[in-house]
Scaffold this motif. Structure first.
Motif, mmCIF file in Angstrom:
data_model
loop_
_atom_site.group_PDB
_atom_site.id
_atom_site.type_symbol
_atom_site.label_atom_id
_atom_site.label_comp_id
_atom_site.label_asym_id
_atom_site.label_seq_id
_atom_site.Cartn_x
_atom_site.Cartn_y
_atom_site.Cartn_z
ATOM 1 N N TYR A 56 0.857 -1.179 0.000
ATOM 2 C CA TYR A 56 0.000 0.000 0.000
ATOM 3 C C TYR A 56 0.894 1.231 0.000
ATOM 4 O O TYR A 56 1.846 1.311 0.776
ATOM 5 N N ALA A 57 0.594 2.183 -0.870
ATOM 6 C CA ALA A 57 1.334 3.444 -0.917
ATOM 7 C C ALA A 57 0.441 4.534 -1.485
ATOM 8 O O ALA A 57 -0.364 4.282 -2.387
ATOM 9 N N VAL A 58 0.575 5.736 -0.940
ATOM 10 C CA VAL A 58 -0.147 6.912 -1.436
ATOM 11 C C VAL A 58 0.898 7.892 -1.944
ATOM 12 O O VAL A 58 1.658 8.469 -1.165
ATOM 13 N N PHE A 59 0.960 8.049 -3.258
ATOM 14 C CA PHE A 59 1.923 8.944 -3.887
ATOM 15 C C PHE A 59 1.281 10.317 -4.053
ATOM 16 O O PHE A 59 0.225 10.440 -4.671
ATOM 17 N N LEU A 60 1.920 11.344 -3.526
ATOM 18 C CA LEU A 60 1.444 12.712 -3.665
ATOM 19 C C LEU A 60 2.357 13.471 -4.613
ATOM 20 O O LEU A 60 3.399 12.969 -5.023
ATOM 21 N N SER A 61 1.985 14.709 -4.947
ATOM 22 C CA SER A 61 2.822 15.545 -5.801
ATOM 23 C C SER A 61 2.683 16.983 -5.339
ATOM 24 O O SER A 61 1.932 17.286 -4.420
ATOM 25 N N ARG A 62 3.419 17.875 -6.002
ATOM 26 C CA ARG A 62 3.334 19.294 -5.664
ATOM 27 C C ARG A 62 2.125 19.961 -6.306
ATOM 28 O O ARG A 62 1.877 21.121 -6.103
ATOM 29 N N SER A 63 1.377 19.214 -7.088
ATOM 30 C CA SER A 63 0.154 19.752 -7.709
ATOM 31 C C SER A 63 -1.041 19.011 -7.114
ATOM 32 O O SER A 63 -0.940 18.395 -6.065
ATOM 33 N N GLU A 64 -2.156 19.047 -7.797
ATOM 34 C CA GLU A 64 -3.344 18.372 -7.305
ATOM 35 C C GLU A 64 -3.327 16.876 -7.583
ATOM 36 O O GLU A 64 -4.199 16.155 -7.133
ATOM 37 N N ARG A 65 -2.337 16.405 -8.311
ATOM 38 C CA ARG A 65 -2.278 14.995 -8.676
ATOM 39 C C ARG A 65 -1.869 14.119 -7.500
ATOM 40 O O ARG A 65 -1.103 14.521 -6.636
ATOM 41 N N GLY A 66 -2.376 12.912 -7.507
ATOM 42 C CA GLY A 66 -2.015 11.929 -6.505
ATOM 43 C C GLY A 66 -2.410 10.548 -6.986
ATOM 44 O O GLY A 66 -3.227 10.401 -7.897
ATOM 45 N N LEU A 67 -1.829 9.527 -6.402
ATOM 46 C CA LEU A 67 -2.109 8.159 -6.815
ATOM 47 C C LEU A 67 -2.010 7.251 -5.602
ATOM 48 O O LEU A 67 -1.015 7.282 -4.877
ATOM 49 N N THR A 68 -3.038 6.470 -5.380
ATOM 50 C CA THR A 68 -3.018 5.444 -4.337
ATOM 51 C C THR A 68 -2.915 4.103 -5.036
ATOM 52 O O THR A 68 -3.684 3.821 -5.956
ATOM 53 N N THR A 69 -1.953 3.271 -4.622
ATOM 54 C CA THR A 69 -1.772 1.958 -5.239
ATOM 55 C C THR A 69 -1.850 0.876 -4.178
ATOM 56 O O THR A 69 -1.273 1.007 -3.093
ATOM 57 N N ILE A 70 -2.558 -0.189 -4.521
ATOM 58 C CA ILE A 70 -2.625 -1.381 -3.674
ATOM 59 C C ILE A 70 -2.378 -2.587 -4.585
ATOM 60 O O ILE A 70 -3.311 -3.212 -5.077
ATOM 61 N N PRO A 71 -1.098 -2.915 -4.849
ATOM 62 C CA PRO A 71 -0.804 -4.063 -5.705
ATOM 63 C C PRO A 71 -0.891 -5.382 -4.918
ATOM 64 O O PRO A 71 -0.436 -5.468 -3.788
ATOM 65 N N ILE A 72 -1.489 -6.375 -5.547
ATOM 66 C CA ILE A 72 -1.569 -7.734 -5.022
ATOM 67 C C ILE A 72 -0.897 -8.631 -6.066
ATOM 68 O O ILE A 72 -1.237 -8.569 -7.241
#
Length: 186
Positions: A56-72
């Motif tokens: 589990y990881a929540v990737f943020l950025s300096r803008s409004e973009r973001g990505l949450t990943t849950i790889p199985i």
């Protein structure tokens, strides 16, 4: 005394850095973050181990973009036969990744390719401690963008591009994880 290299079942977890792969376009948009995961390993088939796990990881950025990943994933692991107290595992497999993209709030399962390397040692009789390096390639280019959403999109920046999610291009993304791992031999 138990055989040091006896093949046993194992469960464990890891915590560490989750990073977009350097040299890819993903680095322009997402920042490094803290991630974590779990795994279970069993000695089958033949000389390999079968490993299943997730993270589990929540990737943020300096803008409004973001990505949450849950790889199985599920992978075959091979323990390199070197006579050292440190054991090395090479892993390859695949699975699915649940991905939530911001600001469009799209959430779906995407195909995943997985590879990994682990260096660890057995501390005492039942504890494995080590480091691991995992690589995940999330493939979303084969999917279409949803045409309707349950919630309206908004942004504090009032960017008109955010009103039409069809303007976003789908990309395959590459991540690597480097973490400390602790496992229990069963």
């Amino acid at each position: 005394m138990e055989d040091y290299n006896k093949r046993r079942y194992e469960i464990g977890g890891w915590v560490g850095a989750a990073n977009p792969l350097p040299g890819t376009e993903t680095v322009k948009y997402l920042d490094t973050t803290l991630g974590g995961g779990f795994y279970a390993r069993m000695p089958w088939p033949y000389i390999f181990y079968t490993e299943v796990g997730g993270s589990y990881a929540v990737f943020l950025s300096r803008s409004e973009r973001g990505l949450t990943t849950i790889p199985i994933y599920a992978a075959l692991a091979y323990k390199i036969p070197v006579e050292l107290p440190i054991q090395f595992f090479v892993k390859a497999g695949g699975g699915q990744a649940y991905v939530v993209a911001r600001p469009s709030d799209t959430a779906r399962w995407d195909p995943l390719a997985y590879a990994g390397l682990e260096a660890s040692f057995i501390a005492g009789r039942r504890i494995r401690i080590g480091v691991r390096l995992d690589y995940n390639k999330i493939m979303e280019t084969n999917l279409g963008t949803p045409s309707s959403y349950q919630f309206p999109l908004s942004s504090p920046y009032d960017d008109p591009r955010l009103l039409n999610p069809a303007n976003y291009r789908l990309r395959n993304v590459d991540f690597f994880y480097f973490g400390l791992t602790v496992g229990v031999l069963l």
